[in-house]
Enzyme design. Structure first.
Site, PDB file in Angstrom:
ATOM      1  N   GLU A  58       1.868  -2.154 -11.850  1.00 12.65           N
ATOM      2  CA  GLU A  58       2.216  -3.496 -11.348  1.00 12.65           C
ATOM      3  C   GLU A  58       0.994  -4.060 -10.625  1.00 12.65           C
ATOM      4  O   GLU A  58       0.197  -3.330 -10.078  1.00 12.65           O
ATOM      5  CB  GLU A  58       3.408  -3.429 -10.390  1.00 12.65           C
ATOM      6  CG  GLU A  58       3.349  -2.356  -9.337  1.00 12.65           C
ATOM      7  CD  GLU A  58       2.605  -2.774  -8.059  1.00 12.65           C
ATOM      8  OE1 GLU A  58       2.287  -1.891  -7.261  1.00 12.65           O
ATOM      9  OE2 GLU A  58       2.320  -3.990  -7.888  1.00 12.65           O
TER      10      GLU A  58
ATOM     11  N   LYS B 108      -5.284   0.467 -12.845  1.00 12.10           N
ATOM     12  CA  LYS B 108      -4.593   0.041 -11.618  1.00 12.10           C
ATOM     13  C   LYS B 108      -5.435   0.378 -10.396  1.00 12.10           C
ATOM     14  O   LYS B 108      -5.683  -0.458  -9.527  1.00 12.10           O
ATOM     15  CB  LYS B 108      -3.227   0.718 -11.535  1.00 12.10           C
ATOM     16  CG  LYS B 108      -2.523   0.550 -10.204  1.00 12.10           C
ATOM     17  CD  LYS B 108      -2.149  -0.899  -9.938  1.00 12.10           C
ATOM     18  CE  LYS B 108      -1.631  -1.047  -8.524  1.00 12.10           C
ATOM     19  NZ  LYS B 108      -1.344  -2.442  -8.169  1.00 12.10           N
TER      20      LYS B 108
ATOM     21  N   CYS C  82      -1.081  -0.924  -0.244  1.00 12.58           N
ATOM     22  CA  CYS C  82      -1.810  -0.594  -1.479  1.00 12.58           C
ATOM     23  C   CYS C  82      -3.289  -0.307  -1.298  1.00 12.58           C
ATOM     24  O   CYS C  82      -3.748   0.803  -1.545  1.00 12.58           O
ATOM     25  CB  CYS C  82      -1.599  -1.718  -2.486  1.00 12.58           C
ATOM     26  SG  CYS C  82       0.128  -1.848  -2.896  1.00 12.58           S
TER      27      CYS C  82
ATOM     28  N   ARG D  64       2.824  -2.192   6.970  1.00 14.40           N
ATOM     29  CA  ARG D  64       2.046  -1.006   6.576  1.00 14.40           C
ATOM     30  C   ARG D  64       0.544  -1.296   6.662  1.00 14.40           C
ATOM     31  O   ARG D  64       0.044  -2.250   6.063  1.00 14.40           O
ATOM     32  CB  ARG D  64       2.440  -0.557   5.167  1.00 14.40           C
ATOM     33  CG  ARG D  64       3.830   0.082   5.116  1.00 14.40           C
ATOM     34  CD  ARG D  64       4.247   0.523   3.732  1.00 14.40           C
ATOM     35  NE  ARG D  64       4.702  -0.595   2.924  1.00 14.40           N
ATOM     36  CZ  ARG D  64       5.319  -0.423   1.733  1.00 14.40           C
ATOM     37  NH1 ARG D  64       5.516   0.782   1.238  1.00 14.40           N
ATOM     38  NH2 ARG D  64       5.723  -1.465   1.032  1.00 14.40           N
TER      39      ARG D  64
HETATM   40  C1  UDX Z   1       5.293   1.591  -3.376  1.00 16.26           C
HETATM   41  C2  UDX Z   1       3.812   1.315  -3.206  1.00 16.26           C
HETATM   42  O1  UDX Z   1       3.661   0.258  -2.238  1.00 16.26           O
HETATM   43  C3  UDX Z   1       3.232   0.852  -4.495  1.00 16.26           C
HETATM   44  O2  UDX Z   1       1.798   0.833  -4.394  1.00 16.26           O
HETATM   45  C4  UDX Z   1       3.594   1.806  -5.579  1.00 16.26           C
HETATM   46  O3  UDX Z   1       3.075   1.265  -6.778  1.00 16.26           O
HETATM   47  C5  UDX Z   1       5.117   1.940  -5.659  1.00 16.26           C
HETATM   48  O4  UDX Z   1       5.596   2.448  -4.430  1.00 16.26           O
HETATM   49  P1  UDX Z   1       7.037  -0.076  -2.711  1.00 16.26           P
HETATM   50  O5  UDX Z   1       8.061  -0.775  -3.502  1.00 16.26           O
HETATM   51  O6  UDX Z   1       6.299  -0.758  -1.613  1.00 16.26           O
HETATM   52  O7  UDX Z   1       5.958   0.410  -3.699  1.00 16.26           O
HETATM   53  O8  UDX Z   1       7.712   1.287  -2.174  1.00 16.26           O
HETATM   54  P2  UDX Z   1       8.837   1.348  -1.074  1.00 16.26           P
HETATM   55  O9  UDX Z   1       9.015   0.017  -0.456  1.00 16.26           O
HETATM   56  O10 UDX Z   1       8.506   2.558  -0.276  1.00 16.26           O
HETATM   57  O11 UDX Z   1      10.152   1.620  -1.947  1.00 16.26           O
HETATM   58  C6  UDX Z   1      10.321   2.823  -2.625  1.00 16.26           C
HETATM   59  C7  UDX Z   1      11.841   2.959  -2.834  1.00 16.26           C
HETATM   60  O12 UDX Z   1      12.109   4.104  -3.639  1.00 16.26           O
HETATM   61  C8  UDX Z   1      12.580   3.166  -1.508  1.00 16.26           C
HETATM   62  O13 UDX Z   1      13.626   2.239  -1.430  1.00 16.26           O
HETATM   63  C9  UDX Z   1      13.138   4.606  -1.610  1.00 16.26           C
HETATM   64  O14 UDX Z   1      14.403   4.747  -0.991  1.00 16.26           O
HETATM   65  C10 UDX Z   1      13.258   4.773  -3.116  1.00 16.26           C
HETATM   66  N1  UDX Z   1      13.257   6.172  -3.538  1.00 16.26           N
HETATM   67  C11 UDX Z   1      12.264   7.003  -3.096  1.00 16.26           C
HETATM   68  C12 UDX Z   1      14.277   6.630  -4.386  1.00 16.26           C
HETATM   69  O15 UDX Z   1      15.156   5.881  -4.754  1.00 16.26           O
HETATM   70  N2  UDX Z   1      14.275   7.941  -4.775  1.00 16.26           N
HETATM   71  C13 UDX Z   1      13.311   8.808  -4.341  1.00 16.26           C
HETATM   72  O16 UDX Z   1      13.364   9.991  -4.696  1.00 16.26           O
HETATM   73  C14 UDX Z   1      12.279   8.333  -3.485  1.00 16.26           C
HETATM   74  C1  UDX Z   2      -2.558  -5.939  -3.441  1.00 13.87           C
HETATM   75  C2  UDX Z   2      -3.136  -6.441  -4.755  1.00 13.87           C
HETATM   76  O1  UDX Z   2      -3.590  -7.786  -4.580  1.00 13.87           O
HETATM   77  C3  UDX Z   2      -2.053  -6.408  -5.846  1.00 13.87           C
HETATM   78  O2  UDX Z   2      -2.625  -6.806  -7.070  1.00 13.87           O
HETATM   79  C4  UDX Z   2      -1.528  -4.970  -5.949  1.00 13.87           C
HETATM   80  O3  UDX Z   2      -0.500  -4.902  -6.918  1.00 13.87           O
HETATM   81  C5  UDX Z   2      -0.977  -4.516  -4.621  1.00 13.87           C
HETATM   82  O4  UDX Z   2      -1.995  -4.615  -3.620  1.00 13.87           O
HETATM   83  P1  UDX Z   2      -1.047  -6.847  -1.504  1.00 13.87           P
HETATM   84  O5  UDX Z   2      -1.541  -5.622  -0.820  1.00 13.87           O
HETATM   85  O6  UDX Z   2       0.394  -7.143  -1.523  1.00 13.87           O
HETATM   86  O7  UDX Z   2      -1.544  -6.827  -3.058  1.00 13.87           O
HETATM   87  O8  UDX Z   2      -1.729  -8.118  -0.809  1.00 13.87           O
HETATM   88  P2  UDX Z   2      -3.128  -8.859  -0.959  1.00 13.87           P
HETATM   89  O9  UDX Z   2      -2.850 -10.294  -0.997  1.00 13.87           O
HETATM   90  O10 UDX Z   2      -3.936  -8.261  -2.022  1.00 13.87           O
HETATM   91  O11 UDX Z   2      -3.840  -8.537   0.475  1.00 13.87           O
HETATM   92  C6  UDX Z   2      -4.143  -7.206   0.784  1.00 13.87           C
HETATM   93  C7  UDX Z   2      -4.936  -7.220   2.095  1.00 13.87           C
HETATM   94  O12 UDX Z   2      -6.220  -7.832   1.873  1.00 13.87           O
HETATM   95  C8  UDX Z   2      -4.263  -8.022   3.208  1.00 13.87           C
HETATM   96  O13 UDX Z   2      -4.456  -7.342   4.445  1.00 13.87           O
HETATM   97  C9  UDX Z   2      -5.030  -9.345   3.210  1.00 13.87           C
HETATM   98  O14 UDX Z   2      -5.067  -9.941   4.499  1.00 13.87           O
HETATM   99  C10 UDX Z   2      -6.419  -8.879   2.808  1.00 13.87           C
HETATM  100  N1  UDX Z   2      -7.212  -9.923   2.157  1.00 13.87           N
HETATM  101  C11 UDX Z   2      -6.835 -10.391   0.933  1.00 13.87           C
HETATM  102  C12 UDX Z   2      -8.359 -10.385   2.803  1.00 13.87           C
HETATM  103  O15 UDX Z   2      -8.674  -9.947   3.914  1.00 13.87           O
HETATM  104  N2  UDX Z   2      -9.124 -11.323   2.180  1.00 13.87           N
HETATM  105  C13 UDX Z   2      -8.788 -11.835   0.956  1.00 13.87           C
HETATM  106  O16 UDX Z   2      -9.514 -12.704   0.453  1.00 13.87           O
HETATM  107  C14 UDX Z   2      -7.615 -11.363   0.318  1.00 13.87           C
END
Ligand code: UDX
Ligand code: UDX
Length: 434
Positions: free
Chosen positions: A151, A207, A263, A331
Site C-alpha cells: 500500500e 515498498k 511508516c 506514532r
Molecule cells: C501497519 C503499518 O502502519 C503499515 O506500515 C503496515 O503496512 C501495515 O501495518 P496499520 O493499519 O497502521 O498498518 O496497523 P495498525 O493500525 O497497527 O492495525 C493493525 C490491525 O491488525 C490492528 O487492528 C490489530 O488488532 C490487527 N491484528 C493484529 C489482527 O487482527 N490480528 C493479529 O494477529 C494482529
Molecule cells: C507515508 C508515505 O507517504 C506513504 O506512501 C506510505 O504508504 C506510508 O508512509 P504517512 O507516513 O502516512 O505516509 O505520511 P506522510 O505524508 O508521508 O508524512 C510522513 C512524515 O513526513 C510526517 O511526519 C510528515 O510531517 C513528514 N513530511 C512529509 C515532511 O516533513 N515533509 C514533507 O514534505 C512531507
C-alpha cells in the site's frame, strides 16, 4: 469478488472499505473484539477523513462486514489481504512479523479452495517466501498463491491515495494471481492508475525503497534548511528552485520537525536490517535515520534558545501534537520527544490538537489538554506550531496575544517572517531569516 481483509487498522479499514466501494464483497477481520464491536455499532476507531461515510455506505449496502471470525471470512473469500501491523522489533530495528506469521498459520487451516493470499502490510523482502512455507505445512501448493501488493496510503489522505494511486504494484510468481489482482483493480486502472507487475520480492522491495527514498528527500531538505539559516537563504526558495527540476519533483521537500508516523521510521530501519541480512551496506539510509533522530533533538533544544535558556516555570503551548495533520496517529511524532523533554525541565505545557486529547501525555502532571486555541494560548510565554492542521494557518495572533505577548516557534513555516516581524511578533521558524 469476495475479499477478506485481516487487520482493521489504518491500512485494513481503508483498503477494505475502498474495495467494497468498488463493488466487491468484503469481510474485514480483526482479533480485537472491542474494535469489531465498535465498527458494528457504527463507530470508527481511527481518525481518517471520509472513512466514516465510506464505511456506513458500504456496511448498509451489505458489501462490508466486520467480524473476529477468521474461519468464516477466509472460507467465504477468494482473495485474502493481510493488513496486520508490522512494527519495529527491538532487535536491531527489524520488522516484527510475528502478527503476520500468526495470522498466516491460522488462515491456512481454513483454505477450502484456491485462494490468493496478499501481503498489503509492509513486509521485508523474502517474507512472501516464508509465508508460502508456512502454508505448505497445511495445504498443497495448487490450493494457493502468495502475492505482494504493497500500500502507498498516506494517513489523512488514505482514501484519495487508494482511489487515485500513482501506481498499483503487484508482485506475483504466477500469471493467474497477477490476472486476478489486475481485474480486482480494473476500475482504478480504467481511471488512469498504472498497473505494474513484477515478481513477489520485487514488490516487497519497491515498498521499502519508496518509503526510504521519500524519507531521504525530507531529511535532505531538513539538513539544507540548517545551512539556509547559516547563509541567510530562504529554504522555501531552495525547495521551489530544486523542485522545478522534473528529475527531482516538488513534493516531499517541505521542512519540518523530523519525519514521524508509523511508516518512515519503521521502514527505513527495517530496510537497513534487510541490507545487513544480505550483506549490503545501505549507508545512505543509515545516515537518513541518524539525521532524522539528530533533528528531533536539535529542534527541541532550540526551544531552550528561544526562551533564553530559561525553561523552568515557563508556560509553553503546542498547537498540534500528531505526526501530521488530519490524523489522530501519534506514532513517532516529534512531540513525543519535545513535550517530555520540556516537562522534565520544569515547563508547564498546554496542548491543543483537533484530533483530541492524547493518552501519551496523561501521566505528565504539568501537561494539560485544552479544548480550543484561545484557552491554550492564554497567558503563555511560547506558542509552538508543531503540526500543520488547517486551523493553525490563519491565526489571529493579535487576539490571542491579548493577555500576554508570547513568542512563536513555527515548526512548519506557516507564516512569513517579514509579516510577523512587521506586526511586532517575536517569531521563529525553520530555514529562514527570523
Ligand atoms: C501497519 C503499518 O502502519 C503499515 O506500515 C503496515 O503496512 C501495515 O501495518 P496499520 O493499519 O497502521 O498498518 O496497523 P495498525 O493500525 O497497527 O492495525 C493493525 C490491525 O491488525 C490492528 O487492528 C490489530 O488488532 C490487527 N491484528 C493484529 C489482527 O487482527 N490480528 C493479529 O494477529 C494482529
Ligand atoms: C507515508 C508515505 O507517504 C506513504 O506512501 C506510505 O504508504 C506510508 O508512509 P504517512 O507516513 O502516512 O505516509 O505520511 P506522510 O505524508 O508521508 O508524512 C510522513 C512524515 O513526513 C510526517 O511526519 C510528515 O510531517 C513528514 N513530511 C512529509 C515532511 O516533513 N515533509 C514533507 O514534505 C512531507
Amino acid at each position: 469478488m469476495k475479499i477478506c481483509v485481516i487487520g482493521a487498522g489504518y491500512v485494513g479499514l481503508v483498503s477494505g472499505s475502498c474495495f467494497a466501494d468498488l463493488g466487491n464483497f468484503v469481510w474485514c477481520v480483526d482479533k480485537d473484539k472491542q474494535k469489531i464491536d465498535m465498527l458494528n455499532n457504527n463507530q470508527i476507531p481511527i481518525f481518517e477523513p471520509g472513512l466514516k461515510d465510506l464505511i456506513n455506505k458500504n456496511y448498509s449496502s451489505g458489501r462490508l462486514k466486520f467480524t473476529t471470525n477468521l474461519n468464516l471470512a477466509v472460507k467465504n473469500s477468494d482473495i485474502i489481504f493481510i493488513c496486520v501491523g508490522t512494527p519495529t522489533s527491538n532487535k536491531k530495528g527489524s520488522a516484527d512479523l510475528r502478527y503476520v506469521y500468526k495470522v498466516v498459520a491460522e488462515l491456512s487451516l481454513y483454505i477450502n479452495k484456491f485462494k490468493i493470499i496478499v501481503t498489503k502490510s509492509t513486509v521485508p523482502v523474502t517474507t512472501g517466501d516464508k509465508i508460502e512455507k508456512i502454508i505448505l505445512k497445511k495445504k498443497r501448493k495448487k490450493l494457493f498463491e502468495v502475492v505482494s501488493n504493497p500500500e502507498f496510503l498516506r494517513e489523512g489522505e488514505a482514501i484519495r491515495d487508494f482511489r487515485f494511486p500513482d501506481r498499483i504494484v503487484i508482485g506475483a510468481n504466477s500469471k493467474i494471481a497477477t490476472k486476478k489482482l489486475k481485474s480486482l483493480y480494473d476500475p482504478l486502472i480504467k481511471k488512469g492508475a498504472i498497473f505494474f507487475s513484477t515478481n513477489r520480492r520485487g514488490a516487497e522491495l519497491i515498498k521499502y525503497a519508496s518509503n526510504a527514498f521519500l524519507a531521504t528527500k525530507i531529511s535532505f531538505m531538513n539538513e539544507i534548511s540548517n545551512l539556509c539559516e547559516k547563509t541567510g537563504v530562504n529554504v522555501e526558495d531552495v525547495s521551489i528552485g530544486i523542485g522545478l527540476d522534473k528529475r527531482i519533483g516538488s513534493r516531499f521537500l517541505r521542512v519540518g520537525p523530523a519525519y514521524g508516523g508509523s511508516c518512515f521510521p519503521k521502514d527505513t530501519k527495517a530496510l537497513t536490517f534487510t541490507g545487513t541480512l544480505f550483506k549490503t551496506d545501505l549507508s545512505i539510509i543509515k545516515s537518513v535515520i541518524k539525521s532524522n533522530e539528530k533533528r528531533r533533538i536539535f529542534l527541541t533544544e532550540r526551544v531552550k534558545k528561544i526562551l533564553s535558556n530559561k525553561i523552568k516555570n515557563k508556560k509553553i503551548t503546542f498547537l498540534g501534537v500528531t505526526f501530521k495533520p488530519n490524523t489522530d496517529d501519534m506514532r513517532q511524532s516529534s512531540s513525543l520527544l519535545m513535550i517530555p523533554y520540556l516537562h522534565e525541565r520544569g515547563a508547564k505545557i498546554n496542548y491543543y490538537d483537533p484530533s483530541g486529547e492524547k493518552k501519551e501525555f496523561s501521566r505528565l502532571k504539568n501537561v494539560f489538554f485544552c479544548n480550543d486555541i484561545n484557552e491554550a494560548c492564554e497567558k503563555v510565554d511560547l506558542v509552538i506550531i508543531h503540526t500543520e492542521w488547517d486551523e493553525f494557518k490563519s491565526l489571529d495572533f493579535k487576539k490571542l496575544y491579548r493577555k500576554r505577548k508570547f513568542k512563536i516557534y513555527d515548526m512548519r513555516n506557516l507564516y512569513s517572517p517579514r509579516d510577523m516581524k512587521k506586526q511586532g511578533f517575536s517569531y521563529h521558524s525553520i530555514g529562514r531569516q527570523n
